[in-house]
Design an enzyme around this catalytic site. Structure first.
Site, PDB file in Angstrom:
ATOM      1  N   TYR A  13      29.104  25.453 -47.619  1.00 25.23           N
ATOM      2  CA  TYR A  13      27.766  25.685 -47.073  1.00 25.23           C
ATOM      3  C   TYR A  13      26.840  26.330 -48.101  1.00 25.23           C
ATOM      4  O   TYR A  13      25.628  26.171 -48.042  1.00 25.23           O
ATOM      5  CB  TYR A  13      27.857  26.597 -45.848  1.00 25.23           C
ATOM      6  CG  TYR A  13      28.361  25.886 -44.634  1.00 25.23           C
ATOM      7  CD1 TYR A  13      27.470  25.276 -43.758  1.00 25.23           C
ATOM      8  CD2 TYR A  13      29.714  25.790 -44.367  1.00 25.23           C
ATOM      9  CE1 TYR A  13      27.926  24.607 -42.640  1.00 25.23           C
ATOM     10  CE2 TYR A  13      30.178  25.119 -43.248  1.00 25.23           C
ATOM     11  CZ  TYR A  13      29.284  24.526 -42.388  1.00 25.23           C
ATOM     12  OH  TYR A  13      29.726  23.862 -41.287  1.00 25.23           O
ATOM     13  N   PRO A  91      37.753  34.661 -47.310  1.00 22.23           N
ATOM     14  CA  PRO A  91      37.967  35.051 -45.909  1.00 22.23           C
ATOM     15  C   PRO A  91      38.529  36.466 -45.792  1.00 22.23           C
ATOM     16  O   PRO A  91      39.031  37.013 -46.779  1.00 22.23           O
ATOM     17  CB  PRO A  91      39.005  34.029 -45.433  1.00 22.23           C
ATOM     18  CG  PRO A  91      39.697  33.568 -46.670  1.00 22.23           C
ATOM     19  CD  PRO A  91      38.703  33.654 -47.773  1.00 22.23           C
ATOM     20  N   ALA A 222      22.987  44.429 -47.426  1.00 18.77           N
ATOM     21  CA  ALA A 222      21.930  43.633 -46.777  1.00 18.77           C
ATOM     22  C   ALA A 222      22.462  43.057 -45.466  1.00 18.77           C
ATOM     23  O   ALA A 222      21.830  43.169 -44.409  1.00 18.77           O
ATOM     24  CB  ALA A 222      21.463  42.510 -47.705  1.00 18.77           C
ATOM     25  N   ASN A 223      23.655  42.463 -45.519  1.00 20.92           N
ATOM     26  CA  ASN A 223      24.208  41.877 -44.295  1.00 20.92           C
ATOM     27  C   ASN A 223      24.588  42.950 -43.281  1.00 20.92           C
ATOM     28  O   ASN A 223      24.431  42.742 -42.077  1.00 20.92           O
ATOM     29  CB  ASN A 223      25.406  40.982 -44.622  1.00 20.92           C
ATOM     30  CG  ASN A 223      24.953  39.581 -44.996  1.00 20.92           C
ATOM     31  OD1 ASN A 223      23.802  39.221 -44.768  1.00 20.92           O
ATOM     32  ND2 ASN A 223      25.833  38.801 -45.567  1.00 20.92           N
ATOM     33  N   PHE A 225      23.080  45.818 -42.803  1.00 20.66           N
ATOM     34  CA  PHE A 225      21.839  46.289 -42.151  1.00 20.66           C
ATOM     35  C   PHE A 225      21.330  45.259 -41.130  1.00 20.66           C
ATOM     36  O   PHE A 225      20.869  45.620 -40.055  1.00 20.66           O
ATOM     37  CB  PHE A 225      20.746  46.561 -43.198  1.00 20.66           C
ATOM     38  CG  PHE A 225      20.746  47.978 -43.703  1.00 20.66           C
ATOM     39  CD1 PHE A 225      21.872  48.512 -44.300  1.00 20.66           C
ATOM     40  CD2 PHE A 225      19.624  48.781 -43.581  1.00 20.66           C
ATOM     41  CE1 PHE A 225      21.887  49.825 -44.759  1.00 20.66           C
ATOM     42  CE2 PHE A 225      19.623  50.091 -44.034  1.00 20.66           C
ATOM     43  CZ  PHE A 225      20.753  50.617 -44.633  1.00 20.66           C
ATOM     44  N   CYS A 275      29.397  35.381 -42.432  1.00 17.80           N
ATOM     45  CA  CYS A 275      29.173  36.552 -43.294  1.00 17.80           C
ATOM     46  C   CYS A 275      29.176  37.908 -42.615  1.00 17.80           C
ATOM     47  O   CYS A 275      29.778  38.847 -43.124  1.00 17.80           O
ATOM     48  CB  CYS A 275      27.860  36.380 -44.048  1.00 17.80           C
ATOM     49  SG  CYS A 275      28.025  35.280 -45.455  1.00 17.80           S
ATOM     50  N   LYS A 278      32.580  39.580 -41.639  1.00 17.93           N
ATOM     51  CA  LYS A 278      33.401  39.667 -42.842  1.00 17.93           C
ATOM     52  C   LYS A 278      32.857  40.744 -43.794  1.00 17.93           C
ATOM     53  O   LYS A 278      33.598  41.565 -44.325  1.00 17.93           O
ATOM     54  CB  LYS A 278      33.390  38.299 -43.529  1.00 17.93           C
ATOM     55  CG  LYS A 278      34.210  38.212 -44.777  1.00 17.93           C
ATOM     56  CD  LYS A 278      34.160  36.802 -45.353  1.00 17.93           C
ATOM     57  CE  LYS A 278      32.795  36.511 -45.927  1.00 17.93           C
ATOM     58  NZ  LYS A 278      32.770  35.532 -46.995  1.00 17.93           N
TER      59      LYS A 278
HETATM   60  C1  UDX Z   1      31.541  30.820 -49.600  1.00 24.25           C
HETATM   61  C2  UDX Z   1      32.204  32.171 -49.319  1.00 24.25           C
HETATM   62  O1  UDX Z   1      33.066  32.038 -48.210  1.00 24.25           O
HETATM   63  C3  UDX Z   1      31.241  33.264 -49.028  1.00 24.25           C
HETATM   64  O2  UDX Z   1      31.905  34.497 -49.131  1.00 24.25           O
HETATM   65  C4  UDX Z   1      30.118  33.306 -50.000  1.00 24.25           C
HETATM   66  O3  UDX Z   1      29.151  34.198 -49.581  1.00 24.25           O
HETATM   67  C5  UDX Z   1      29.573  31.955 -50.303  1.00 24.25           C
HETATM   68  O4  UDX Z   1      30.594  31.013 -50.582  1.00 24.25           O
HETATM   69  P1  UDX Z   1      30.871  28.870 -47.946  1.00 24.25           P
HETATM   70  O5  UDX Z   1      30.232  27.996 -48.963  1.00 24.25           O
HETATM   71  O6  UDX Z   1      30.232  28.940 -46.609  1.00 24.25           O
HETATM   72  O7  UDX Z   1      30.901  30.378 -48.410  1.00 24.25           O
HETATM   73  O8  UDX Z   1      32.443  28.563 -47.863  1.00 24.25           O
HETATM   74  P2  UDX Z   1      33.171  27.207 -47.538  1.00 24.25           P
HETATM   75  O9  UDX Z   1      32.262  26.302 -46.785  1.00 24.25           O
HETATM   76  O10 UDX Z   1      34.510  27.577 -47.017  1.00 24.25           O
HETATM   77  O11 UDX Z   1      33.349  26.541 -48.985  1.00 24.25           O
HETATM   78  C6  UDX Z   1      34.271  26.924 -49.944  1.00 24.25           C
HETATM   79  C7  UDX Z   1      34.766  25.658 -50.652  1.00 24.25           C
HETATM   80  O12 UDX Z   1      35.567  26.031 -51.766  1.00 24.25           O
HETATM   81  C8  UDX Z   1      35.644  24.744 -49.782  1.00 24.25           C
HETATM   82  O13 UDX Z   1      35.073  23.459 -49.735  1.00 24.25           O
HETATM   83  C9  UDX Z   1      36.996  24.733 -50.504  1.00 24.25           C
HETATM   84  O14 UDX Z   1      37.639  23.475 -50.436  1.00 24.25           O
HETATM   85  C10 UDX Z   1      36.607  25.083 -51.916  1.00 24.25           C
HETATM   86  N1  UDX Z   1      37.705  25.675 -52.702  1.00 24.25           N
HETATM   87  C11 UDX Z   1      38.298  26.807 -52.274  1.00 24.25           C
HETATM   88  C12 UDX Z   1      38.113  25.066 -53.889  1.00 24.25           C
HETATM   89  O15 UDX Z   1      37.591  24.037 -54.281  1.00 24.25           O
HETATM   90  N2  UDX Z   1      39.112  25.661 -54.609  1.00 24.25           N
HETATM   91  C13 UDX Z   1      39.749  26.787 -54.204  1.00 24.25           C
HETATM   92  O16 UDX Z   1      40.662  27.272 -54.874  1.00 24.25           O
HETATM   93  C14 UDX Z   1      39.331  27.377 -52.994  1.00 24.25           C
HETATM   94  C1  UDX Z   2      23.386  35.666 -42.811  1.00 25.28           C
HETATM   95  C2  UDX Z   2      22.253  36.361 -43.583  1.00 25.28           C
HETATM   96  O1  UDX Z   2      21.031  36.302 -42.831  1.00 25.28           O
HETATM   97  C3  UDX Z   2      22.081  35.733 -44.947  1.00 25.28           C
HETATM   98  O2  UDX Z   2      21.086  36.406 -45.687  1.00 25.28           O
HETATM   99  C4  UDX Z   2      23.421  35.815 -45.634  1.00 25.28           C
HETATM  100  O3  UDX Z   2      23.378  35.457 -46.940  1.00 25.28           O
HETATM  101  C5  UDX Z   2      24.455  35.043 -44.854  1.00 25.28           C
HETATM  102  O4  UDX Z   2      24.580  35.652 -43.572  1.00 25.28           O
HETATM  103  P1  UDX Z   2      23.601  33.471 -41.369  1.00 25.28           P
HETATM  104  O5  UDX Z   2      24.915  34.030 -40.968  1.00 25.28           O
HETATM  105  O6  UDX Z   2      23.526  32.078 -41.834  1.00 25.28           O
HETATM  106  O7  UDX Z   2      22.968  34.349 -42.523  1.00 25.28           O
HETATM  107  O8  UDX Z   2      22.605  33.575 -40.123  1.00 25.28           O
HETATM  108  P2  UDX Z   2      21.638  34.666 -39.485  1.00 25.28           P
HETATM  109  O9  UDX Z   2      20.352  34.020 -39.213  1.00 25.28           O
HETATM  110  O10 UDX Z   2      21.606  35.903 -40.269  1.00 25.28           O
HETATM  111  O11 UDX Z   2      22.311  34.921 -38.060  1.00 25.28           O
HETATM  112  C6  UDX Z   2      23.586  35.535 -37.927  1.00 25.28           C
HETATM  113  C7  UDX Z   2      23.927  35.708 -36.461  1.00 25.28           C
HETATM  114  O12 UDX Z   2      23.098  36.688 -35.854  1.00 25.28           O
HETATM  115  C8  UDX Z   2      23.754  34.437 -35.617  1.00 25.28           C
HETATM  116  O13 UDX Z   2      24.828  34.326 -34.702  1.00 25.28           O
HETATM  117  C9  UDX Z   2      22.451  34.686 -34.885  1.00 25.28           C
HETATM  118  O14 UDX Z   2      22.359  33.979 -33.687  1.00 25.28           O
HETATM  119  C10 UDX Z   2      22.521  36.177 -34.665  1.00 25.28           C
HETATM  120  N1  UDX Z   2      21.200  36.805 -34.472  1.00 25.28           N
HETATM  121  C11 UDX Z   2      20.279  36.777 -35.475  1.00 25.28           C
HETATM  122  C12 UDX Z   2      20.928  37.460 -33.282  1.00 25.28           C
HETATM  123  O15 UDX Z   2      21.754  37.520 -32.377  1.00 25.28           O
HETATM  124  N2  UDX Z   2      19.703  38.057 -33.136  1.00 25.28           N
HETATM  125  C13 UDX Z   2      18.753  38.051 -34.125  1.00 25.28           C
HETATM  126  O16 UDX Z   2      17.667  38.637 -33.911  1.00 25.28           O
HETATM  127  C14 UDX Z   2      19.052  37.387 -35.328  1.00 25.28           C
END
Ligand code: UDX
Ligand code: UDX
Length: 462
Positions: A13, A91, A222-223, A225, A275, A278
């Site tokens: 992602y 994770p 940041a997360n 807060f 995030c 975690k």
């Molecule tokens: C990841 C981290 O989980 C998060 O802590 C960070 O903030 C941003 O990067 P995300 O991109 O959402 O977040 O994770 P995920 O969608 O699980 O993608 C990780 C990818 O790494 C997977 O596609 C996995 O196959 C790949 N991977 C993992 C490798 O190619 N090699 C490895 O050894 C481990």
């Molecule tokens: C978060 C951070 O915002 C981003 O900066 C970081 O890098 C990754 O983690 P994300 O998890 O994609 O992003 O979504 P976010 O919009 O922050 O929402 C997180 C959760 O809080 C969701 O389940 C959302 O529905 C919930 N939420 C958010 C509430 O319940 N109320 C709110 O007012 C805002």
């Protein structure tokens, strides 16, 4: 140092969309995203991207085949890059020391060892994954202990702040880009090299540079807060229900104070996403490790309140349905952790559905983006047996099908389409009394009442 070739390890992602934006903005830089997951790479190379994100298709289409490549050839891609983003998963550890709190760094370590093995010349390694403070120094140690003599490295921290659902906007116009590096001549040069990539489209004053550890810690804080604000407003939502106040009115009133601000004050059934929990747990573990139990306890409460919010939502449903949901059909609208994403990681829906299934309810889910396979695998991972899923769980392709003969309907994700439901039709399809539990407070309360529903809305008393 001029960067001509970038590799990102991890096509998830974060890695996928971030690299697509860099490639789109820097046509002269070759950007390769490498991942060991063949199916995921195949999806990135197809018309059906593995990540649902508004605007992502266009950005990928503008650069793929030109200077953006997705591949499983990890070693080759790492070897030829001047700059490597590490964006593999981190994770929460599920075993051993720090289980349930510490980050599992095995993928990060594996990445560092692999980079050391294939590298020659000078490379900049950028931590994109969220990691515990001081991981950069561990990466540096692994790199220098395992690489050939002619290989040199600088390690930078460049945390991502993009939120799912708005990732493209956040990448296009970020509030800030944070880059941490060692305060040495070559550290500064590496920071400058990375800053010069972002400065192609981000105003220079929004690119903050700092030392490594401040950068690593800033991501967690940041997360923490942001999550704390949600737990704070959710704690008040319970008080509003008890007293007859309206949490949205309270949020509006306090949000106009410019010191508080209006964002992240929407009460909900609980925050999810990969995030928040975690990173909070990571922060808790960090505080414990550094002998600060009071600080650890303070942040732990943010997670506790979030768990309680989900639990009390289920309890509300069971209590309202005359203390039993056994055999009752409950329509669940929304399974993603928030709207505009197909991501379900830590989604409140997982716990809510699991607990309803444990009460032997018949749970029927509709979500516009999440697949039935994904829901089932999340519920199995959360401890629901396959037998219970087979007998009591269904996924349907319309909210109206879900509502048919349902004893209750619960909204768990704030998808825009739920605001436009034909409530009259929903009411006619449901059994009576038609109970509605709005975990996002998005449905029109007065209209629901007027149509004859029995509504419960998070944070709305009376
Ligand atoms: C990841 C981290 O989980 C998060 O802590 C960070 O903030 C941003 O990067 P995300 O991109 O959402 O977040 O994770 P995920 O969608 O699980 O993608 C990780 C990818 O790494 C997977 O596609 C996995 O196959 C790949 N991977 C993992 C490798 O190619 N090699 C490895 O050894 C481990
Ligand atoms: C978060 C951070 O915002 C981003 O900066 C970081 O890098 C990754 O983690 P994300 O998890 O994609 O992003 O979504 P976010 O919009 O922050 O929402 C997180 C959760 O809080 C969701 O389940 C959302 O529905 C919930 N939420 C958010 C509430 O319940 N109320 C709110 O007012 C805002």
């Amino acid at each position: 140092m001029k960067i001509t070739s970038i590799c990102c390890l991890g096509a998830g992602y974060v890695g996928g969309p971030t690299m697509a934006m860099i490639a789109a903005k820097c046509p002269d830089i070759d950007v390769t995203v490498a991942d060991m997951n063949e199916a995921r790479i195949a999806a990135w190379n197809s018309d059906e991207l593995p990540v649902y994100e508004p605007g992502l298709d266009e950005v990928v289409a503008s650069a793929i085949g030109r200077n953006l490549h997705f591949t499983t050839e990890i070693r080759e891609s790492l070897a030829k890059a001047d700059l490597i983003f590490v964006s593999v998963g981190t994770p929460t550890k599920s075993y051993g020391i720090g289980a349930g709190r510490a980050a599992d760094l095995r993928y990060i370590e594996g990445a560092a060892r692999l980079i050391a093995e294939v590298s020659t010349g000078h490379k900049i390694i950028v931590e994109k994954s969220t990691i515990p403070v001081k991981t950069a120094s561990a990466i540096k140690t692994i790199l220098s202990a395992n690489s050939s003599e002619d290989a040199t490295f600088e390690v930078l921290s460049n945390p991502e702040f993009l939120a799912e659902g708005t990732a493209i906007e956040d990448l296009q116009e970020p509030d800030r880009i944070l880059i941490g590096g060692e305060i040495t001549v070559s550290g500064n040069a590496a920071v400058e090299a990375l800053a010069s990539i972002y400065s192609r489209w981000v105003p220079r004053e929004r690119i903050i540079t700092t030392n490594l550890w401040s950068s690593e810690l800033s991501k967690l804080v940041a997360n923490a807060f942001l999550a704390q604000r949600i737990s704070s407003i959710n704690s008040i939502s319970a008080l509003c229900e008890a007293t007859g106040a309206d949490v949205d009115e309270v949020a509006r009133a306090i949000g106009t104070d410019s010191r508080i601000g209006p964002k992240f004050l929407k009460a909900s059934v609980g925050f999810g996403g990969s995030c928040f929990q975690k990173d909070l747990l990571n922060l808790v573990y960090l505080c414990e490790s550094f002998g600060l139990p009071h600080v650890a306890e303070y942040w732990r409460q943010v997670v506790h309140l979030n768990d309680w919010q989900k639990t009390r939502f289920v309890e509300q449903i069971v209590r309202t349905l005359f203390n039993t949901v056994n055999g009752k059909r409950i329509a669940i609208l929304g399974f993603a952790f928030k709207k505009d994403t197909n991501d379900t990681r830590e989604s409140a829906a997982i716990q809510v559905c699991r607990d309803l299934l444990r009460e032997h309810a018949h749970v029927v889910v509709y979500d516009p983006q999440v697949s039935a396979e994904q829901m089932c695998s999340d519920l199995i991972a959360a401890g629901v047996s396959e037998a219970l899923l087979d007998s009591n769980f269904d996924v349907v392709d319309s909210p109206y099908t879900a509502a048919e003969h349902a004893h209750a309907l619960a909204t768990l994700t704030e998808w825009d389409e739920f605001r436009e439901l034909d409530l009259e039709q929903i009411h006619s399809l449901m059994l009576k009394p038609a109970f509605v539990f709005d975990g996002r407070a998005i449905l029109p309360l007065e209209k629901l009442k007027a149509l004859g529903f029995e509504p419960f809305m998070i944070g709305k008393g009376g």
